[in-house]
Structure formats: C-alpha cells, structure tokens
Design an enzyme around this catalytic site. Sequence first.
Site, short mmCIF file in Angstrom:
data_model
loop_
_atom_site.label_atom_id
_atom_site.label_comp_id
_atom_site.label_asym_id
_atom_site.label_seq_id
_atom_site.Cartn_x
_atom_site.Cartn_y
_atom_site.Cartn_z
N ASN A 175 0.85 -1.19 0.00
CA ASN A 175 0.00 0.00 0.00
C ASN A 175 0.89 1.23 0.00
O ASN A 175 1.32 1.71 1.04
CB ASN A 175 -0.92 -0.02 1.22
CG ASN A 175 -1.98 -1.09 1.11
OD1 ASN A 175 -2.94 -0.96 0.35
ND2 ASN A 175 -1.79 -2.18 1.86
N GLU A 176 1.18 1.72 -1.19
CA GLU A 176 2.11 2.84 -1.37
C GLU A 176 1.44 4.17 -1.01
O GLU A 176 0.22 4.24 -0.82
CB GLU A 176 2.58 2.87 -2.83
CG GLU A 176 3.34 1.63 -3.28
CD GLU A 176 4.75 1.53 -2.70
OE1 GLU A 176 5.07 2.26 -1.74
OE2 GLU A 176 5.55 0.72 -3.20
N PRO A 177 2.25 5.25 -0.90
CA PRO A 177 1.68 6.57 -0.63
C PRO A 177 0.53 6.89 -1.57
O PRO A 177 0.61 6.66 -2.77
CB PRO A 177 2.87 7.51 -0.86
CG PRO A 177 4.06 6.67 -0.49
CD PRO A 177 3.73 5.30 -0.96
#
Length: 643
Positions: A175-177
């Site tokens: 879950n990236e920025p």
Amino acid sequence: MKTILEKNGTDITYRPVGQFEETRFEKIHNVIFSDSNEASIKVAEEMADLIQKKQEAGKKCVLGLATGSSPIRVYEELVRMHKEEGLSFKNVVTFNLDEYLPMEKDNRQSYWYFMHEHLFNHVDIPAENIHIPDGTIAGEKVIEHCIAYDNEIKKNGGLDFQLLGIGRTGHIGFNEPGSHYNSGTRVITLDHITRVDAAPAFLGIDHVPRKAITMGISTVMGAKRIVLLGWGQNKADIIKKTVEGPISAQVPATYLQNHKNCTFVLDTGAGSELTRNKTPWLVDESLEWTEDLTAKAIVWLCNETGKSILSLTDKDYNDNGMSGLLALEDSYDLNIKMFNRLQHTITGWPGGKPNADDSSRPERAEPIKKRVIIFSPHPDDDVISMGGTFDRLVEQGHDVHVVYQTSGNIAVSDTDALRYAEISKRISPSEEAQKIIGSIKNKNDSSFDSLEVRKLKGNIRRGESYAAVRYLGLDDSNVHFLDLPFYETGTIKKNNLSEADIEIMIDIIAQIKPHQIFAAGDLADPHGTHKVCLDAVFEAMKRLQSEPFMKDCWLWLYRGAWHEWDVNEIEMAVPMSPDQVLKKRYAIFCHQSQKDGVMFQGDDSREFWMRAEERNKDTAERYRALGLSHYAAMEAFVRHKFE
C-alpha cells in the site's frame, strides 16, 4: 493473549497509547528490544500462543503474513517450535499480504517461493490452508482474483493476527503513498523507492516488477491484532513519522494509529528517532543525566539554537527542556566540559602519537609501531569509510593489514563480468572462458551465477582491492581475502554465521596479533552483510579474550558508506587535508566495478565516493559549527569496549 515477561521485563502485550508518560508524543503502542533476534522470538511466542489457544477451543487460527527480511527470524522460531516443541499448524489458515505482478511461483523472488522456503515447507500446515496472491493472473481476471481474495478472508472469519513490516515510503504490504483508507485487495503500481529497496534481491532495479497485488488498508485494518516489525537505523525516520506524525495517505502506515490492538516491535536502531529516545529530556525532566546523555543533549541544543558550545547560556538550557541539567551544573561548566570532550577526540595520529602525553588523546602512544587490522566487509569498505585514516596509518609507519571478509562477487554486474571474460578469451582462448561467457549470456532472472562466474566476479573485486591498497602504499603481502562461507550463496540472501566463518576470523586475528582492529559498525547497510561481518569480529575477539595479545588490543568501529556517527558518539575524529580527500577519492575509484551505476545503491543515488566525501566534509563542518577547529573533512570512529 499471553503476557510475555522474561529476562529484560519487556512486554509486548498491547496497551492503549497515552497511559504512560513516555508515550505522550506517540500515537501507536511500541516496544523496543535491544536486538531484533530477541524481539522476533517474542513475536513468534505470541503467535504460537494464539495458535495453541485456538486449537484448544477447536477453532482455526487465521494469520496474515508478511515477507521481506524483517519476519524471517520470526518464521525460523516458529519452525523451531514445530520441530522441537510440537507446535502444530494444522488449524492455521494463512493469507499473505502481497505478491509481485507478473511473477511465477517458482521464481526465487516470488513471495510464494519465500513463504515455502522460510515456513510452509517446514511445518504441518495443510496446503489448502495457504493463500498467497497469484502473480501469474493477467488481464481482467486480476480484479476478480482480488475480490475473491478478500471474500476468502471474510469466509474464514477475518484475520486473527496480522504480521507486518514497513517500507521506507511508509507502505504496509504494498500500500504505497496515496493508498485510501477503505482500499481492499487490488493491483498497485510500486513506488520508485520501493523498487530501489527491492533491487538487491533482483540483482538490479531493471529486474524489479513495476506492479504488485496487495491486501488493502481496509483488509489489514480488519485484523483483530496487528504486530509490525521494524529493524535497523534505516527504518528510524519512517517509524518516527508513523508513530508520532499525523495520519496521512502519504504515509499509509499512519492509518494504524486508528487500530485498537496494534503494536510496533522495534530494535534500538529503528526506535532511535522517537522523541523519548532521541531527545528524552523533552519527555522527562527528571531523567538521570549521564555523561553520554549530557553530551547528546548539548550537541542537540547547539543544532537547535544555531550556537557553538561555548556560547550556550542558561536560558538556552531552560528554554529547551534541560532545566534539570542546570540544577546539577551551571552552563559555563557544562560548556567547557563538552568542548574539551570533543576537542580531545581530534587527532592526526590514529595509531597514537609517539613520545607524547596520551592522557587526553583517543589512542595510546605505545607501542610506537602498532600492528593494525582493518576489517572490510566488502572489498571497498576500507577505502570508502576510512581511506584517509588508512593512508595515515601506513604513512606513519604502522604494520597495517587489510582483511576483506567477503568476496563481494554478487555486487559485480553481469555486464562487467562478461567484459572481463571476453577480454580473457581474446588474450588466451580457453574452454573455461567460453563456458563463463555462455553461462552469463544464458542466465535468466531466476537463476544463480555458476561457480565459475562467481569466481570471476570475486577475482574482479580482488584485483580492484589490490589496486586501491597499492595506491595507498600497502604491500600485497599485507592484504588478506577471507571469502567467508556465509556470503558464498550466489544470491543476495546469505547464510547464517557459522563456526567455519568464526574460525577463519579467529585464525587471522591470532596470526597478526593486532594492537588495533578497525571494523565496520555501519549497520544501516540494507543487505545486512556489515551486521554479519561485525558479529563475526565480536565473536572471534570474545573467544580470543584469554590470549595475552588481546589484553592490549583496541577495537575501533567506523561508518561512512551508509550512515555516520552522531558527533556526541565520536571518540576519535581524524582530520583530512584537501589533498588527502582527493587521495581517498582516487583509491575508491580503483574499484571500477562499483562505480558508474553500482548494483546495490540503496536509498542514496550518489556514488559511494560522493557519499563518503560529503559525509566526511559534513562531520568536519559539524565540528566547526560547535566551535572547534575547521578542517576540510574528518573520518569518525567509536571505540567498542567488551564487557
């Protein structure tokens, strides 16, 4: 849940944030252990306790599992419990966080392969109970697969326990920025920093997939219990942002602040930037002011106020949470003591100054000519991290030996190896050269280097090492290559330190009988070789303690390639002139295979000579800002004392 209280009294049982004074800056419950090994065992014990309680109740235990380096020791301990204590996994159902896309299961970089190698192949979990996102699914079927994955978790009653790591972007899973709080399992494009961090495992960023399937934030937050593992100095900044900062989609791990049963399990490096550790006087004015804590506080105060040490006033101390310190001593005395402490660390004689009063110098004057070992984990750490000091020791007549602990072969690119092999073939055509060329050209993403290719790559690193030390005036006879076995796997994943490794280390130390040993204490190294090599130094010296020569042997730790000592930690600072800075640079240039696009760049895009040079200049500038003499650059060391 079982409360785990053992020798150091550390308890990882969740407590609501805010119940204790030390958490007033913190929004996520966290526990800090002295090392990741002990912490991993405690986490494994909690997981085992949960599995057993579910078994006793006749229920299945649903675990969310993570990959990467952080949970490996947890899985090792669970496997040990299964084999030695009878821990059964027959009631366990697992759901892995993520998988690269596209990714075949038999690829050594797949998370399917990782989980079977580290856990599933060694325990009695039923195959049908294992769930890992499928990296082979393409097109519209991926969306269906993601929805089905979340539904399968719900069908099994939700996650009882979720194990997490954390990336430098603040990602949990992938879950990236920018990830949304309500996100479910889905396909995501990987952040560049995430791909850079994964590059060593893939032998270069070009081989790292750009997409992945990941559980979403909402899926993770649905777990009844969450434990996040954080190891090492290179995770300290993101841990601070996550634990103390505001909730933000730009740091997805901050969503965990809203979870009702979440604990971050950290080692001292990962927890070092938290306010209660970095600046404890801002948390507790009644704390015990030791000499080291006082030094740390004064250096911090100078940075905060922009003042030199000798210009700090009572008001500066009072305004910045240090009134308790002023109650013990006035600012004038504190300033003088700190100034003298730092001034006494500076020396142009890293081997000791002959026929001089050494009572306020970092090193002994006697013996005038010392036997010195410089341990270098990789075949360039010596010149990168202490090239100027290396040069001084040789120039000042000490019997210097440089000892390269590993071959460093994995850090040589296939392109460089192919060039050398083709040159060798042109000079002297041979079947072996042709075999190496063929092996490199036919290599695929999931294959290891052949033994012949690894030997060639190791010899490339050896040749560069000889060139560098010759440039610094050291004779070839004082250069030693250990090729420690733990490193020789042909892949980024190394073996554990073995008796064979330690015996090799003991032999070289006993052979040279040094008065000084320099070793790499740069534990921010992302692929862990520095840590293993330092452990080997510690263990070898520990076992040699009864030897007469060890009574007069000092161990100095250097940094520089990945991280640097804080000024208050430094016990020896060796100044370099502009000419010496250039000489160090040229010695680093001798390592041509590690220049112009080094394979393991880490989180710093600069080449290693640039990193080292700027860090050395920064150390000198920090000394100047504190009111001490101004030098072009400085290399810094901390003396390690065995208890």
